[in-house]
Design a protein around this motif. Structure first.
Motif, mmCIF file in Angstrom:
data_model
loop_
_atom_site.group_PDB
_atom_site.id
_atom_site.type_symbol
_atom_site.label_atom_id
_atom_site.label_comp_id
_atom_site.label_asym_id
_atom_site.label_seq_id
_atom_site.Cartn_x
_atom_site.Cartn_y
_atom_site.Cartn_z
ATOM 1 N N ARG A 1 0.826 -1.225 0.000
ATOM 2 C CA ARG A 1 0.000 0.000 0.000
ATOM 3 C C ARG A 1 0.854 1.267 0.000
ATOM 4 O O ARG A 1 0.325 2.372 0.071
ATOM 5 N N GLY A 2 2.151 1.127 -0.045
ATOM 6 C CA GLY A 2 3.033 2.276 -0.164
ATOM 7 C C GLY A 2 3.551 2.836 1.143
ATOM 8 O O GLY A 2 4.269 3.839 1.159
ATOM 9 N N PHE A 3 3.237 2.186 2.262
ATOM 10 C CA PHE A 3 3.752 2.635 3.554
ATOM 11 C C PHE A 3 5.156 2.068 3.763
ATOM 12 O O PHE A 3 5.467 0.962 3.314
ATOM 13 N N VAL A 4 5.982 2.826 4.450
ATOM 14 C CA VAL A 4 7.342 2.399 4.748
ATOM 15 C C VAL A 4 7.402 1.916 6.199
ATOM 16 O O VAL A 4 6.966 2.615 7.115
ATOM 17 N N ILE A 5 7.950 0.720 6.380
ATOM 18 C CA ILE A 5 8.136 0.163 7.725
ATOM 19 C C ILE A 5 9.602 0.345 8.121
ATOM 20 O O ILE A 5 10.488 -0.067 7.384
ATOM 21 N N PRO A 6 9.927 0.994 9.230
ATOM 22 C CA PRO A 6 9.049 1.472 10.295
ATOM 23 C C PRO A 6 8.770 2.985 10.230
ATOM 24 O O PRO A 6 8.147 3.517 11.151
ATOM 25 N N ASP A 7 9.237 3.662 9.183
ATOM 26 C CA ASP A 7 9.108 5.123 9.149
ATOM 27 C C ASP A 7 7.653 5.573 9.263
ATOM 28 O O ASP A 7 7.348 6.533 9.978
ATOM 29 N N GLU B 1 10.691 -11.960 26.331
ATOM 30 C CA GLU B 1 11.649 -10.866 26.150
ATOM 31 C C GLU B 1 11.458 -10.250 24.769
ATOM 32 O O GLU B 1 11.296 -10.964 23.773
ATOM 33 N N LEU B 2 11.486 -8.940 24.694
ATOM 34 C CA LEU B 2 11.296 -8.231 23.425
ATOM 35 C C LEU B 2 12.587 -8.253 22.622
ATOM 36 O O LEU B 2 13.645 -7.832 23.096
ATOM 37 N N MET B 3 12.506 -8.739 21.379
ATOM 38 C CA MET B 3 13.649 -8.797 20.470
ATOM 39 C C MET B 3 13.456 -7.732 19.385
ATOM 40 O O MET B 3 12.500 -7.794 18.604
ATOM 41 N N LEU B 4 14.352 -6.755 19.350
ATOM 42 C CA LEU B 4 14.192 -5.610 18.457
ATOM 43 C C LEU B 4 14.952 -5.805 17.151
ATOM 44 O O LEU B 4 16.122 -6.188 17.152
ATOM 45 N N ARG B 5 14.258 -5.512 16.039
ATOM 46 C CA ARG B 5 14.871 -5.594 14.716
ATOM 47 C C ARG B 5 14.457 -4.363 13.893
ATOM 48 O O ARG B 5 14.162 -3.334 14.459
ATOM 49 N N ASP B 6 14.402 -4.521 12.568
ATOM 50 C CA ASP B 6 14.253 -3.350 11.699
ATOM 51 C C ASP B 6 12.814 -2.887 11.498
ATOM 52 O O ASP B 6 12.599 -1.849 10.863
ATOM 53 N N SER B 7 11.829 -3.630 11.994
ATOM 54 C CA SER B 7 10.439 -3.226 11.776
ATOM 55 C C SER B 7 9.949 -2.193 12.781
ATOM 56 O O SER B 7 8.800 -1.762 12.724
ATOM 57 N N THR B 8 10.831 -1.804 13.710
ATOM 58 C CA THR B 8 10.477 -0.779 14.687
ATOM 59 C C THR B 8 11.544 0.302 14.734
ATOM 60 O O THR B 8 12.713 0.056 14.461
ATOM 61 N N LYS B 9 11.105 1.513 15.090
ATOM 62 C CA LYS B 9 12.039 2.614 15.236
ATOM 63 C C LYS B 9 12.895 2.413 16.480
ATOM 64 O O LYS B 9 12.542 1.652 17.390
ATOM 65 N N LYS B 10 14.019 3.121 16.528
ATOM 66 C CA LYS B 10 14.877 3.054 17.707
ATOM 67 C C LYS B 10 14.390 4.030 18.760
ATOM 68 O O LYS B 10 13.850 5.091 18.451
ATOM 69 N N CYS B 11 14.583 3.666 20.008
ATOM 70 C CA CYS B 11 14.209 4.560 21.107
ATOM 71 C C CYS B 11 15.131 5.777 21.089
ATOM 72 O O CYS B 11 16.348 5.624 20.945
#
Length: 260
Positions: free
Chosen positions: A185-191, A250-260
């Protein structure tokens, strides 16, 4: 299954695997069949639509050890090995909030399933703790736990006048399906939209983008389930002790989320 097998095989037991394909009727048939061939015990993850636990209670009343793992049976008293789904969901949503997300959606699992309920509660309580409004249009329910279900349900979120800027998804398969539609749909993950799943399946690291997810110690859950079963089989422990073990995720962080 690896965790269960690694405990049972060295003790001389064989592991028989049966699959209900999420059918409570098939689940009951399998329980009956396994009890008739006189297995030493049963470890079960109930189907997503199992709501009557009479077959489990009947089995337990015969004296056969029965361990419930992964999915809780709220109205059944017995040995259970579970993960703290509530805490995992809370961790995920809390992280999304800390990255600046304001309109956080949740794709809920099928209605009536214990993990769906617990993960929804964690999502709601995280919003409440950080004083974010609960917007009911941002809460949608998936028919199942497959990628196809994610593709179907995420469209409702993307069609909103104000789409979400983050989505917490009940499991990884649904999240993978949702991400495909989001990108198409044209959305950018995670932006534009951050995505977090649950289970931390091995493929999460290889999806595009790699999927942030809530890890649960499934190998350890399998091992402990088998050890409890062995205790009943070899030490004749009281079946009415109703041991309940809860593993922390435990939360495992990768590229689909922004950085804190």
């Amino acid at each position: 299954m690896n965790g269960v097998q690694d405990v049972l095989v060295p003790k001389g037991y064989r592991l028989l695997i049966s699959q209900s394909n999420e059918s409570p009727e098939e689940e009951q048939r399998l329980i009956e069949a396994l009890s008739q061939v006189r297995v030493d015990g049963i470890i079960i993850s109930p189907s997503i639509t199992t709501s009557d636990y009479k077959h489990l209670q009947n089995l337990k009343s015969t004296g056969m050890p029965l361990i419930v793992f992964d999915r809780d049976c709220p109205d059944f008293e017995g040995d259970k090995v579970l993960v703290d789904d509530y805490d995992g969901a809370f961790q995920a949503v809390e992280y999304l909030i800390k990255t600046g997300c304001k309109r956080i959606a949740h794709i809920v699992g099928p209605t009536g399933v214990s993990i769906s309920k617990s993960r929804l509660r964690g999502y709601l309580d995280a919003l409440r703790q950080y004083n974010l409004p609960i917007i009911h249009d941002l809460i949608v329910t998936s028919k199942g736990f497959t990628s196809e279900c994610g593709e179907e349900v995420v469209i409702r979120l993307l069609d909103l006048k104000d789409p979400p800027d983050a989505i917490f998804v009940v499991n990884d398969q649904v999240a993978i399906g949702a991400m495909l539609v989001i990108r198409n749909r044209g959305f950018v993950i995670p932006d534009d939209i951050s995505v977090i799943g649950f289970d931390d399946e091995p493929y999460c690291a290889y999806s595009y983008p790699s999927l942030s997810s809530v890890w649960q110690p499934i190998y350890g859950m399998g091992m402990l389930s088998a050890k409890i079963l062995l205790n009943h089989c070899e030490e004749n422990l009281n079946l009415n002790l109703n041991r309940r073990e809860i593993f922390k995720p435990e939360l495992m962080l990768r590229d689909s989320t922004k950085k804190c």
